[in-house]
Design a protein around this motif. Structure first.
Motif, PDB file in Angstrom:
ATOM      1  N   THR A 188       0.805  -1.226   0.000  1.00 25.99           N
ATOM      2  CA  THR A 188       0.000   0.000   0.000  1.00 25.99           C
ATOM      3  C   THR A 188       0.835   1.272   0.000  1.00 25.99           C
ATOM      4  O   THR A 188       0.281   2.367   0.004  1.00 25.99           O
ATOM      5  CB  THR A 188      -0.930   0.020   1.229  1.00 25.99           C
ATOM      6  N   TRP A 189       2.161   1.122  -0.010  1.00 21.69           N
ATOM      7  CA  TRP A 189       3.012   2.310   0.063  1.00 21.69           C
ATOM      8  C   TRP A 189       2.888   3.142  -1.209  1.00 21.69           C
ATOM      9  O   TRP A 189       2.800   2.616  -2.329  1.00 21.69           O
ATOM     10  CB  TRP A 189       4.467   1.897   0.265  1.00 21.69           C
ATOM     11  N   GLU A 193       4.309  12.350  -2.763  1.00 22.14           N
ATOM     12  CA  GLU A 193       3.485  13.189  -3.638  1.00 22.14           C
ATOM     13  C   GLU A 193       2.186  12.485  -4.024  1.00 22.14           C
ATOM     14  O   GLU A 193       1.132  13.132  -4.150  1.00 22.14           O
ATOM     15  CB  GLU A 193       4.261  13.583  -4.899  1.00 22.14           C
ATOM     16  N   ASP A 194       2.235  11.157  -4.195  1.00 24.30           N
ATOM     17  CA  ASP A 194       1.009  10.418  -4.498  1.00 24.30           C
ATOM     18  C   ASP A 194       0.104  10.307  -3.283  1.00 24.30           C
ATOM     19  O   ASP A 194      -1.126  10.263  -3.409  1.00 24.30           O
ATOM     20  CB  ASP A 194       1.347   9.019  -5.011  1.00 24.30           C
ATOM     21  N   GLY A 220      -0.801  -1.105  -7.046  1.00 20.60           N
ATOM     22  CA  GLY A 220      -0.079  -0.142  -6.236  1.00 20.60           C
ATOM     23  C   GLY A 220       1.277   0.215  -6.823  1.00 20.60           C
ATOM     24  O   GLY A 220       1.760  -0.390  -7.779  1.00 20.60           O
ATOM     25  N   TRP A 221       1.905   1.206  -6.222  1.00 20.78           N
ATOM     26  CA  TRP A 221       3.154   1.748  -6.772  1.00 20.78           C
ATOM     27  C   TRP A 221       4.259   0.702  -6.820  1.00 20.78           C
ATOM     28  O   TRP A 221       4.946   0.552  -7.840  1.00 20.78           O
ATOM     29  CB  TRP A 221       3.595   2.941  -5.917  1.00 20.78           C
ATOM     30  N   VAL A 222       4.462  -0.022  -5.732  1.00 20.97           N
ATOM     31  CA  VAL A 222       5.553  -0.996  -5.686  1.00 20.97           C
ATOM     32  C   VAL A 222       5.320  -2.106  -6.705  1.00 20.97           C
ATOM     33  O   VAL A 222       6.222  -2.457  -7.485  1.00 20.97           O
ATOM     34  CB  VAL A 222       5.694  -1.587  -4.268  1.00 20.97           C
ATOM     35  N   CYS A 223       4.110  -2.683  -6.722  1.00 24.42           N
ATOM     36  CA  CYS A 223       3.825  -3.754  -7.675  1.00 24.42           C
ATOM     37  C   CYS A 223       3.929  -3.268  -9.111  1.00 24.42           C
ATOM     38  O   CYS A 223       4.424  -3.994  -9.988  1.00 24.42           O
ATOM     39  CB  CYS A 223       2.430  -4.326  -7.417  1.00 24.42           C
ATOM     40  N   ARG A 224       3.476  -2.056  -9.354  1.00 23.14           N
ATOM     41  CA  ARG A 224       3.535  -1.514 -10.711  1.00 23.14           C
ATOM     42  C   ARG A 224       4.984  -1.408 -11.196  1.00 23.14           C
ATOM     43  O   ARG A 224       5.301  -1.755 -12.335  1.00 23.14           O
ATOM     44  CB  ARG A 224       2.845  -0.157 -10.741  1.00 23.14           C
ATOM     45  N   THR A 254      -6.161  -8.576  -3.520  1.00 21.23           N
ATOM     46  CA  THR A 254      -6.216  -7.353  -4.311  1.00 21.23           C
ATOM     47  C   THR A 254      -5.033  -7.273  -5.262  1.00 21.23           C
ATOM     48  O   THR A 254      -5.186  -7.014  -6.460  1.00 21.23           O
ATOM     49  CB  THR A 254      -6.232  -6.124  -3.389  1.00 21.23           C
ATOM     50  N   VAL A 255      -3.845  -7.492  -4.721  1.00 21.89           N
ATOM     51  CA  VAL A 255      -2.645  -7.460  -5.560  1.00 21.89           C
ATOM     52  C   VAL A 255      -2.677  -8.600  -6.571  1.00 21.89           C
ATOM     53  O   VAL A 255      -2.404  -8.406  -7.762  1.00 21.89           O
ATOM     54  CB  VAL A 255      -1.377  -7.548  -4.679  1.00 21.89           C
TER      55      VAL A 255
END
Length: 765
Positions: A188-189, A193-194, A220-224, A254-255
């Motif tokens: 979820t990190w 800025e996001d 999410g950002w890390v997975c992306r 979810t991921v």
């Protein structure tokens, strides 16, 4: 061994000395002043040194090298606050810092984080000796590394220009995340800025959007960003990112759901499909990483598909077959490194563990046959002491991994268990494992015995004849002083727990070993573990006592309860742990399976104490506690008139019974209706008490709600309760519970009979 001042030359010498040299690492750990100087050098190198950056880089390399292997060295590094020093250095990165500096610090942080995670556990590739001395320090350090403030410092390095830096951070995520809390924190990190955009959206300042630019898209950002590394062409980055995604997607629907979808902004296949493609790459490590990544996605989406609140479909059979085929090839290939074959066994375990359908699929795909061949190949026929003395750790690790996978595959199906014992001839390797020097091998051997002992036929023959039953009992009985992190008797607590799980099955009523266990000190050992502080051992010990009391003689019941103590049982009936309370009431249910047992309970436990605990349990929030308490009441209702009188003259108990009838599901209403029926048949006074408690009205509502249903069967009489609540529950040979609809039909027919007795009981006299 103090080197003052630090120089580039001395650091290189130290690094070359400690690599692969545990004794050198231990000697270094004893010089805390030097280690403290080393940690300080990460941020404050000697001011006069003209090669400051090279000195800092080499310091990071040295710390990375000494992080592995030695508990003493890791403890010294933690006391010197090495994790904080690395994060502080990373926070001071400047855009013009060299890639060598950035990658060295990312590598050092990765090595330290993984070493800390291995100490905290659970280990990813098998059971390891517990490092009890520094475990508390390590837990605190690991929590610190996954705080939001810490993640803000090193997760942005996933998009660092240096490929080596990105690789190290992806590997950190793949091998240092060990629990759900840390996994959620990473998944979820968002960059600061996001996060600001998210806050504005939640406050209504900006319109909520599901566009491709949404911060949480694609998991999410890390997975992306890990996904983008996998779609790239750098093999090392692909492998590291696969490990990272495998960890983050574990138990995260979810991921996992996002990773099963194709990216919205490109025509590439879904991450799952691409991972399955990489599972066929030339690199074995990439294959393993891809298979574990696919496994995490498959298991998370399979679990989510069973939940009514989700719309995530389960993974298709092609995905599981692909993983199993790749794993089978690695496991059975003598040319593969032992470490790779070990990991392959554990990937298979993660795929099938606690999932009956996937376990049977693995059996059909030949996985069990491959595992058996490995175990027979690495287990000589010579006496164990002769071959184990020279056995390498890598062979022992492969044995542990293979046994662990065998236990998972055999846990649910009798056909598979028979294959293990008869066709594949694995009893001898399992027996040898129970006395192995490696804690993980003993643990895996116990798990195999636990799985096999769930089959009645196997338990009555193979477990007895092979000596496995007595061998696992010997592990369970180990007694003595013990040590921190170990079970009673010096055995590792985890091994004791696994042996106890097997014992729980072996003491069921059809086991020929039950009387032998009792004669050789089963109960004193169970009582000692039940009185200890380990929650797993307490619960399993009570479970075993419950099974011992199922369908046994009155004399055995008296002997068992004399050892356990009726006062201790009364305390367990109000234990704070719901699982303990459930098993305690099930224990009472098993004692009360006949009239002699009911008399014993009222005589020894005291009627007031019994009714007070029973009333509280019938109103508990924990459905499992309510269920067992209701079965206890159903059994007690079959007792003599004296004991039935105790029940009907307790208004709080009858009120709790009415509440259970009105508010609980069919599985609770079944024994509840049975109790009402038995009491209604007992006497006019009982019928009057039940009516005054409102139970008749509740039964009428139940029957009215099902007015459209007409059973083709006759109403169930007094034998109804006996079928439901007679004993056991050890899990061996137990049939599946009826579906709610089937339960409803049976319950309603019994409710109609009970209502008829309440309203027209005198006509039957």
């Amino acid at each position: 061994m103090t080197f003052t001042p630090l120089t580039l030359s001395s650091l290189k010498t130290i690094k070359n000395t400690v690599i692969g040299n545990p004794s050198a690492k231990l000697q270094l750990a004893q010089d805390q002043v030097f280690v403290q100087t080393l940690v300080q050098c990460l941020n404050d190198p000697p001011p006069a040194d003209p090669r400051e950056e090279d000195l800092r880089i080499e310091t990071a390399h040295v710390i990375a090298s000494i992080s592995y292997g030695s508990e003493a060295v890791l403890g010294t590094l933690l006391r010197c606050d090495a994790p904080r020093a690395f994060l502080y250095a990373i926070s001071k990165f400047e855009p013009d810092d060299t890639p060598a500096l950035r990658s060295a610090f990312a590598r050092g942080l990765r090595a330290l984080a993984i070493a800390v995670a291995e100490t905290v556990g659970p280990s990813q590739w098998g059971l390891r000796e517990e490092r009890a001395v520094i475990k508390n320090e390590a837990e605190a350090a690991l929590d610190y590394l996954f705080q939001a403030e810490s993640l803000d410092l090193y997760l942005p390095l996933l998009v660092d220009p240096s490929a080596q830096t990105r690789t190290s951070i992806a590997q950190l995520l793949g091998f240092a995340v060990r629990n759900a809390e840390h996994r959620t924190a990473v998944a979820t990190w968002l960059p600061p800025e996001d996060r600001l955009k998210e806050v504005k959206t939640k406050r209504g300042w900006e319109k909520t959007t599901a566009s491709a630019n949404a911060p949480n898209r694609q998991g999410g950002w890390v997975c992306r960003n890990l996904t983008s590394l996998i779609y790239g062409n750098d093999a090392k980055l692909q492998e590291a990112a696969l490990w990272g995604l495998a960890t983050i997607a574990k138990d995260n629907a979810t991921v996992a759901g996002a990773l099963r979808k194709s990216p919205t902004d490109r025509d590439d296949p879904s991450l799952l499909a691409f991972a399955l493609t990489l599972a066929k790459s030339r690199s074995t490590e990439t294959q393993l990483a891809a298979c574990l990544c696919a496994t995490s996605i498959i298991r998370a989406t399979t679990a989510a598909a069973t939940q009514p609140t989700t719309n995530i479909p389960p993974a298709d059979d092609i995905s599981t077959r692909t993983v199993m085929n790749v794993i089978n090839r690695i496991i059975s290939s003598p040319s593969e490194a032992l470490a790779s074959r070990t990991k392959a066994c554990f990937v298979l375990y993660y795929l099938v563990a606690d999932h009956a359908a996937l376990a049977f699929s693995a059996y059909e795909r030949g996985c069990l046959t491959k595992l058996a061949a490995v175990l027979r190949d690495i287990t000589p026929v010579a006496p164990r002491a002769e071959w184990e003395e020279d056995e390498s750790e890598s062979v022992a690790a492969l044995r542990e991994a293979a046994l662990t996978a065998v236990a998972a595959i055999a846990l649910f199906d009798n056909t598979i268990r028979r294959s293990v014992t008869d066709e594949l001839r694995l009893l001898a390797p399992i027996h040898a494992a129970l006395a192995h020097r490696a804690v993980g091998v003993r643990y895996a051997g116990c798990q195999c015995v636990r799985a096999l002992s769930r089959a009645v036929a196997v338990l009555r023959t193979n477990i007895v004849d092979s000596g496995l039953g007595m061998a696992v009992f010997a592990i369970f009985k180990k007694d003595g002083e013990g040590k921190e992190g170990e079970g009673e008797g010096g055995e590792d607590r985890r091994v004791t727990a696994a042996a106890l799980a097997a014992v729980c099955n072996i003491v069921n009523e059809f086991s020929p070993l039950r009387p032998i266990y009792l004669a050789q000190g089963l109960m004193p050992r169970l009582v000692k573990l039940l009185s200890g502080g380990d929650p797993t051992l307490r619960l399993s010990s009570l479970w075993a006592v419950k099974n011992v009391l199922s369908k046994t003689s009155g004399e055995t019941k008296r002997d068992v309860m004399q050892c356990l103590g009726w006062g201790r049982l009364a305390e367990l009936l109000e234990d704070a742990n719901g699982g303990v309370r459930e098993q305690a009431f099930h224990l009472v249910r098993n004692i009360a399976e006949n009239e002699a047992g009911i008399e014993m309970i009222f005589r020894e436990l005291n009627a007031n104490v019994l009714l007070r605990h029973l009333t509280a349990a019938l109103s508990a929030e924990d459905d499992d506690v309510v269920l067992q308490a209701t079965y206890v009441l159903a059994n007690l209702a079959n007792g003599a008139a004296t004991y039935q009188t105790h029940l009907i003259t307790s208004p709080p108990l009858l009120a709790a019974l009415r509440h259970a009838l009105a508010e609980r599901g069919p599985h609770v209403r079944r024994p509840a209706v049975s109790a009402v029926l038995e009491l209604a048949r007992a006497s006019t006074a009982a019928r009057r008490a039940l009516g005054e408690a409102g139970i008749g009205a509740t039964l009428r509502q139940m029957c009215s709600a099902s007015a459209g249903y007409h059973s083709p069967h006759a109403a169930v009489g007094g034998g109804f309760q006996r079928e439901l609540s007679s004993g056991g529950g050890g899990g061996v040979g137990a049939g599946a519970r009826a579906t709610p609809m089937e339960d409803d039909k049976d319950v309603i027919e019994s409710a109609k009979t009970a209502l008829d007795w309440l309203e027209h009981g005198e006509a039957y006299r």
